[in-house]
Design an enzyme around this catalytic site. Structure first.
Site, mmCIF file in Angstrom:
data_model
loop_
_atom_site.group_PDB
_atom_site.id
_atom_site.type_symbol
_atom_site.label_atom_id
_atom_site.label_comp_id
_atom_site.label_asym_id
_atom_site.label_seq_id
_atom_site.Cartn_x
_atom_site.Cartn_y
_atom_site.Cartn_z
ATOM 1 N N HIS A 54 9.080 -54.136 0.560
ATOM 2 C CA HIS A 54 8.007 -54.680 1.388
ATOM 3 C C HIS A 54 6.765 -53.804 1.226
ATOM 4 C CE1 HIS A 54 9.818 -51.591 3.896
ATOM 5 N NE2 HIS A 54 8.792 -51.636 4.737
ATOM 6 N N ASP A 104 4.889 -46.423 3.291
ATOM 7 C CA ASP A 104 5.912 -45.427 2.954
ATOM 8 C C ASP A 104 6.885 -45.931 1.889
ATOM 9 O OD1 ASP A 104 6.768 -47.213 5.004
ATOM 10 O OD2 ASP A 104 8.458 -45.913 5.477
ATOM 11 N N HIS A 105 6.674 -47.173 1.439
ATOM 12 C CA HIS A 105 7.509 -47.728 0.369
ATOM 13 C C HIS A 105 6.718 -48.022 -0.911
ATOM 14 C CE1 HIS A 105 11.183 -48.530 2.868
ATOM 15 N NE2 HIS A 105 10.272 -48.333 3.805
#
Length: 319
Positions: free
Chosen positions: A62, A66-67
């Site tokens: 997603h 933080d990804h």
């Protein structure tokens, strides 16, 4: 198949844990697949035994920072290294716009082809050895979990048995190794499966983050050898989990149990459970193991080898 955890913290990095990223190494084809790419992921790769030059596919769950905040830096480094042939990136709608915008405003030009695939639930990649599928998770924004399924393959070929049957070596052995039926020059019909050991069951890995407990995660993790599932909160902080649509340790364990997974590895931990606080990560592990005993807690640079299963082994345990 080898799993390396490059980042196991949720939201922000800590001194001991970087933000989300998991690498899947496929030694038999010298290939590296990456799941999520939080800030600093390329530094984590450099500190590990992994090789950026082997990176071929990146799967994004997603669009939370933080990804994905490490993605552009990693892609730029791959270009400067000059030894990456092509990278395929899979993720939710908006991922391609993000990459294109960041590239345009930072004047970044890639010296190798990048293909961004906007995914929807179902099979998103397949070759002779693996099938990768994705499914919807339940988070504050569109989020997908992934399932990597290795295809079953014929068991070990018994060369001595073939020689005893006076089967000529060469091309025919190759056909028999694949489990094919062959008609010999003398008219004999040889069933290749009779010369091979038990079928080697393909390994299955599920990666589910960010999400609260949902049917989509259970489906992705069905019969998985390893389920990697987020466990942002302790059970006593379930109210925050429901508010922010993250999982507790007990939700992760219940997902593994409902899916019939063989092992659960929890990740994506809130920094609030750092050593010295009222609740620590060791307490979260106890919570999960009370429901699903075969649970481990990931840490940065943890390596997990995924062993093969065989039909005989499955029969013994009644699976």
């Amino acid at each position: 198949m080898q799993i390396t955890f490059l980042g196991t913290s949720s939201g922000v990095p800590t001194r001991s844990r970087n933000v989300s990223s998991v690498a899947l190494r496929l030694p038999q084809r010298a290939e590296l697949w990456l799941f999520d790419c939080g800030e600093g992921t390329q530094h984590q790769i450099m500190r590990s035994e992994l090789k950026i030059s082997q990176l071929s596919r990146i799967f994004i769950t997603h669009m939370h920072g933080d990804h994905i905040f490490g993605l552009m830096g990693l892609l730029a480094t791959c270009g400067l290294a000059g030894n990456v042939e092509r990278i395929d990136i899979y993720g939710p709608p908006g991922l391609n716009d993000y990459i294109q915008s960041a590239s345009r405003y930072s004047y970044t030009h890639f010296s190798y082809p990048i293909k961004v695939h906007a995914i929807r639930p179902g099979v998103i990649y397949e070759d002779d050895y693996f099938t990768v599928s994705c499914g919807n998770l339940h988070h504050r924004i569109t989020a997908f979990g992934y399932r990597v399924a290795e295809k079953d393959r014929t068991g070990r070929f018994d060369v001595e048995k073939a020689k005893a049957l006076d089967i000529p070596s060469g091309r025919i052995y190759g056909q028999l190794k694949r489990g094919e039926t062959v008609i010999l020059d003398d008219g004999r019909v040889i069933d290749g499966t009779q010369l091979c050991g038990p079928t080697e069951i393909g390994r299955k890995i599920a990666y589910c983050t960010d999400t609260i407990y949902c049917d989509g995660a259970v489906e992705l993790a069905h019969d998985a050898d390893v389920l990697i599932h987020e466990a942002t909160f302790a059970h006593q902080d379930a109210d925050m989990a429901f508010q922010r649509l993250h999982s507790t340790t007990t939700m992760a364990a219940q997902t593994a149990l409902a899916a019939g997974a063989h092992r659960l590895i929890m990740s994506h931990f809130s920094p609030r459970y750092a050593p010295g606080n009222t609740l620590e990560l060791k307490d979260l592990l106890k919570e999960a193991r009370a429901i699903f005993p075969r649970t481990d807690m990931a840490y940065d640079f943890m390596i997990h080898e995924v062993p093969r299963r065989r039909e005989v082994e499955l029969t013994k345990v009644g699976v």
